[in-house]
Write a protein that holds these residues in place. Structure first.
Motif, PDB file in Angstrom:
ATOM      1  N   VAL A 133       0.872 -13.419 -24.372  1.00  0.00           N
ATOM      2  CA  VAL A 133       0.546 -12.836 -23.067  1.00  0.00           C
ATOM      3  C   VAL A 133       1.738 -12.052 -22.533  1.00  0.00           C
ATOM      4  O   VAL A 133       2.851 -12.583 -22.433  1.00  0.00           O
ATOM      5  N   ALA A 134       1.519 -10.803 -22.171  1.00  0.00           N
ATOM      6  CA  ALA A 134       2.551  -9.958 -21.566  1.00  0.00           C
ATOM      7  C   ALA A 134       2.232  -9.782 -20.088  1.00  0.00           C
ATOM      8  O   ALA A 134       1.143  -9.327 -19.732  1.00  0.00           O
ATOM      9  N   VAL A 135       3.185 -10.136 -19.209  1.00  0.00           N
ATOM     10  CA  VAL A 135       2.976 -10.120 -17.761  1.00  0.00           C
ATOM     11  C   VAL A 135       3.908  -9.108 -17.116  1.00  0.00           C
ATOM     12  O   VAL A 135       5.125  -9.121 -17.351  1.00  0.00           O
ATOM     13  N   ALA A 136       3.347  -8.222 -16.303  1.00  0.00           N
ATOM     14  CA  ALA A 136       4.140  -7.220 -15.590  1.00  0.00           C
ATOM     15  C   ALA A 136       3.729  -7.207 -14.124  1.00  0.00           C
ATOM     16  O   ALA A 136       2.640  -7.647 -13.754  1.00  0.00           O
ATOM     17  N   SER A 137       4.627  -6.694 -13.279  1.00  0.00           N
ATOM     18  CA  SER A 137       4.301  -6.459 -11.869  1.00  0.00           C
ATOM     19  C   SER A 137       4.431  -4.978 -11.580  1.00  0.00           C
ATOM     20  O   SER A 137       5.220  -4.275 -12.225  1.00  0.00           O
ATOM     21  N   VAL A 138       3.642  -4.496 -10.613  1.00  0.00           N
ATOM     22  CA  VAL A 138       3.636  -3.066 -10.305  1.00  0.00           C
ATOM     23  C   VAL A 138       3.761  -2.864  -8.801  1.00  0.00           C
ATOM     24  O   VAL A 138       3.161  -3.583  -8.004  1.00  0.00           O
ATOM     25  N   ARG A 139       4.553  -1.868  -8.435  1.00  0.00           N
ATOM     26  CA  ARG A 139       4.866  -1.583  -7.035  1.00  0.00           C
ATOM     27  C   ARG A 139       4.522  -0.121  -6.756  1.00  0.00           C
ATOM     28  O   ARG A 139       5.168   0.788  -7.287  1.00  0.00           O
ATOM     29  N   ALA A 140       3.504   0.096  -5.952  1.00  0.00           N
ATOM     30  CA  ALA A 140       3.029   1.450  -5.687  1.00  0.00           C
ATOM     31  C   ALA A 140       3.489   1.927  -4.323  1.00  0.00           C
ATOM     32  O   ALA A 140       3.891   1.139  -3.463  1.00  0.00           O
ATOM     33  N   GLY A 141       3.392   3.232  -4.126  1.00  0.00           N
ATOM     34  CA  GLY A 141       3.694   3.825  -2.832  1.00  0.00           C
ATOM     35  C   GLY A 141       2.546   3.633  -1.858  1.00  0.00           C
ATOM     36  O   GLY A 141       1.650   2.814  -2.072  1.00  0.00           O
ATOM     37  N   ASN A 142       2.558   4.393  -0.777  1.00  0.00           N
ATOM     38  CA  ASN A 142       1.499   4.319   0.231  1.00  0.00           C
ATOM     39  C   ASN A 142       0.256   5.031  -0.291  1.00  0.00           C
ATOM     40  O   ASN A 142       0.199   6.254  -0.305  1.00  0.00           O
ATOM     41  N   VAL A 143      -0.728   4.265  -0.732  1.00  0.00           N
ATOM     42  CA  VAL A 143      -1.903   4.865  -1.347  1.00  0.00           C
ATOM     43  C   VAL A 143      -2.889   5.329  -0.277  1.00  0.00           C
ATOM     44  O   VAL A 143      -3.126   4.653   0.713  1.00  0.00           O
ATOM     45  N   ILE A 144      -3.429   6.512  -0.498  1.00  0.00           N
ATOM     46  CA  ILE A 144      -4.406   7.097   0.405  1.00  0.00           C
ATOM     47  C   ILE A 144      -5.535   7.676  -0.432  1.00  0.00           C
ATOM     48  O   ILE A 144      -5.359   7.956  -1.622  1.00  0.00           O
ATOM     49  N   PRO A 197       5.741   8.747  14.268  1.00  0.00           N
ATOM     50  CA  PRO A 197       5.561  10.103  13.727  1.00  0.00           C
ATOM     51  C   PRO A 197       6.615  10.531  12.718  1.00  0.00           C
ATOM     52  O   PRO A 197       6.326  11.330  11.825  1.00  0.00           O
ATOM     53  N   GLN A 198       7.837  10.019  12.838  1.00  0.00           N
ATOM     54  CA  GLN A 198       8.901  10.455  11.928  1.00  0.00           C
ATOM     55  C   GLN A 198       9.135   9.497  10.763  1.00  0.00           C
ATOM     56  O   GLN A 198      10.062   9.695   9.974  1.00  0.00           O
ATOM     57  N   ALA A 199       8.315   8.460  10.647  1.00  0.00           N
ATOM     58  CA  ALA A 199       8.439   7.543   9.519  1.00  0.00           C
ATOM     59  C   ALA A 199       8.060   8.261   8.224  1.00  0.00           C
ATOM     60  O   ALA A 199       7.060   8.978   8.170  1.00  0.00           O
ATOM     61  N   ILE A 200       8.877   8.070   7.202  1.00  0.00           N
ATOM     62  CA  ILE A 200       8.669   8.733   5.912  1.00  0.00           C
ATOM     63  C   ILE A 200       8.183   7.712   4.896  1.00  0.00           C
ATOM     64  O   ILE A 200       8.752   6.626   4.765  1.00  0.00           O
ATOM     65  N   ARG A 201       7.118   8.060   4.172  1.00  0.00           N
ATOM     66  CA  ARG A 201       6.518   7.161   3.190  1.00  0.00           C
ATOM     67  C   ARG A 201       6.261   7.902   1.874  1.00  0.00           C
ATOM     68  O   ARG A 201       6.065   9.120   1.872  1.00  0.00           O
ATOM     69  N   PRO A 202       6.202   7.153   0.767  1.00  0.00           N
ATOM     70  CA  PRO A 202       5.850   7.765  -0.529  1.00  0.00           C
ATOM     71  C   PRO A 202       4.332   7.853  -0.688  1.00  0.00           C
ATOM     72  O   PRO A 202       3.695   7.061  -1.369  1.00  0.00           O
ATOM     73  N   TRP A 203       3.740   8.853  -0.034  1.00  0.00           N
ATOM     74  CA  TRP A 203       2.279   9.010  -0.040  1.00  0.00           C
ATOM     75  C   TRP A 203       1.786   9.422  -1.423  1.00  0.00           C
ATOM     76  O   TRP A 203       2.375  10.277  -2.080  1.00  0.00           O
ATOM     77  N   GLN A 204       0.663   8.850  -1.845  1.00  0.00           N
ATOM     78  CA  GLN A 204       0.080   9.246  -3.124  1.00  0.00           C
ATOM     79  C   GLN A 204      -1.409   8.903  -3.118  1.00  0.00           C
ATOM     80  O   GLN A 204      -1.850   7.944  -2.477  1.00  0.00           O
ATOM     81  N   HIS A 205      -2.183   9.717  -3.839  1.00  0.00           N
ATOM     82  CA  HIS A 205      -3.608   9.419  -3.963  1.00  0.00           C
ATOM     83  C   HIS A 205      -3.782   8.107  -4.705  1.00  0.00           C
ATOM     84  O   HIS A 205      -3.024   7.784  -5.628  1.00  0.00           O
ATOM     85  N   VAL A 206      -4.786   7.346  -4.331  1.00  0.00           N
ATOM     86  CA  VAL A 206      -5.008   6.024  -4.921  1.00  0.00           C
ATOM     87  C   VAL A 206      -5.144   6.087  -6.440  1.00  0.00           C
ATOM     88  O   VAL A 206      -4.768   5.139  -7.153  1.00  0.00           O
ATOM     89  N   LEU A 207      -5.646   7.198  -6.972  1.00  0.00           N
ATOM     90  CA  LEU A 207      -5.803   7.303  -8.418  1.00  0.00           C
ATOM     91  C   LEU A 207      -4.462   7.374  -9.148  1.00  0.00           C
ATOM     92  O   LEU A 207      -4.391   7.036 -10.343  1.00  0.00           O
ATOM     93  N   GLU A 208      -3.423   7.799  -8.466  1.00  0.00           N
ATOM     94  CA  GLU A 208      -2.102   7.918  -9.115  1.00  0.00           C
ATOM     95  C   GLU A 208      -1.574   6.567  -9.610  1.00  0.00           C
ATOM     96  O   GLU A 208      -1.291   6.404 -10.802  1.00  0.00           O
TER      97      GLU A 208
END
Length: 358
Positions: free
Chosen positions: A186-197, A226-237
């Motif tokens: 069994v291979a176990v990984a964790s994944v950390r995504a940006g702000n999905v939209i 309003p000035q908060a910066i996030r790593p926006w990305q489409h959910v499919l990414e």
């Protein structure tokens, strides 16, 4: 590159399949011919993508709470999956201030329960635990966080996801150790995504759903930071990234059993106000926004991910620039308000996304 043939007839067990990301992933895997079993609470909002897309008739959908360890284990063992993707969570920062105990129970002990269930299965070869970009100890740096940066979290949600990362690492070391891979397999990984939209999101206190709720109510959109910066990305990414990684875990195993970031290019880390201005201009109809001057619970101001490892080792890279992502979201909701077949719209967007990487 997503291997379309790899997923055909694979048995996939997904927790949280009724949520926003889980519904998109279930649709995608179903489209590729996978046999999907989902385990989750009922859809968290009304309307919701899971119901709109008619997924319940195409996958084995089980209603259950990941805090119910015996039920979860029984369902997973019965499904006998090849792959487990753990997405179920209490996913909202602001809710975690209101329900901190439930947040930790779900996000931390829920992860323990999922990995314990994996231990009881005979065929699982790959397990992916989905956390968040907010699992890092945020220093408000102007550069992206790498996978070996310190974990942390100001609020209960972020902290709980950092804890989920620690749980995953501990289980990988203790029960799925890479040195013993030939024994457990069994291979176990964790994944950390940006702000999905993306289309089909109706969660409260999230920017895109708040925009379209205001559109429906014919009122200005209220934004908090309003000035908060996030790593926006489409959910499919990130979902595409999870799928590429999962195949590597399944076929190669130990070399990829670690933590991974999946986020946009630096140029797509934009402010909340930039996103809102683009949406208002694209939607038209005199749509406008106002800034909420009230005090709100703490949220990070600046957050970016460094995805160099995924680009180098997985040959994964973002396919849709932020402007195109927002155009696809506008396209999705316009179709929804017209009463179109949203399953068809989702599948069209998935197909378009896959072709973009060819």
């Amino acid at each position: 590159m997503i291997n379309l043939h790899f997923w055909k007839n694979k048995k996939i067990f997904i927790t949280g399949h009724t949520g926003f990301k889980g519904s998109w992933l279930s649709l995608w895997l179903n489209l590729l011919g996978a046999e999907v079993t989902g385990y989750a609470l009922r859809p968290p909002t009304e309307p919701n993508l899971f119901t709109l897309s008619g997924l319940e008739k195409d996958i084995n959908s089980i209603t259950g709470d990941i805090r119910q360890s015996d039920l979860l284990s029984s369902v997973m063992v019965s499904a006998n999956p090849d792959i487990v993707i753990h997405m179920a969570a209490q996913p909202l920062v602001r809710d975690s201030y209101v329900r901190p105990v439930e947040t930790y129970e779900t996000n931390v002990l829920g992860t323990v329960n999922v990995l314990e269930a994996v231990r009881k299965c005979n065929k699982v070869k790959a397990a992916v635990v989905v956390t968040t970009d907010k699992c890092y100890d945020n220093k408000e740096w102007f550069w992206g966080y790498r996978e070996d940066e310190a974990l942390g979290g100001y609020d209960p949600y972020s902290s709980s996801k950092a804890c989920a990362e620690l749980v995953t690492a501990a289980y990988r070391n203790s029960f799925f150790n890479l040195d013993d891979y030939s024994e457990h397999g069994v291979a176990v990984a964790s994944v950390r995504a940006g702000n999905v939209i993306g289309g089909g999101d109706w969660a409260k206190d999230r920017l895109i759903p708040d925009f379209f709720k205001a559109v429906v109510d014919n009122r200005p959109i209220t934004i908090r930071n309003p000035q908060a910066i996030r790593p926006w990305q489409h959910v499919l990414e990130p979902l595409g990234g999870y799928m590429v990684l999962t195949q590597k875990l399944y076929e190669v195993g130990p070399d990829f059993a670690e933590a991974w970031n999946f986020g946009p290019d630096d140029s797509d880390a934009k402010t909340v106000e930039w996103i809102m201005s683009h949406l208002c201009n694209s939607w038209g109809n005199n749509t406008r926004y106002i800034v909420d001057a009230d005090r709100h619970p703490h949220e990070a101001h600046y957050l970016k991910l460094d995805c160099s490892k995924a680009k180098a080792k997985l040959a994964w890279h973002p396919r849709w620039a932020l402007e195109l992502t927002l155009d696809k979201i506008i396209e999705w909701y316009k179709a929804y308000f017209k009463g179109d077949d949203m399953r068809r719209i989702c599948e069209q967007q998935i197909s378009t996304y896959m072709k973009a990487g060819e």
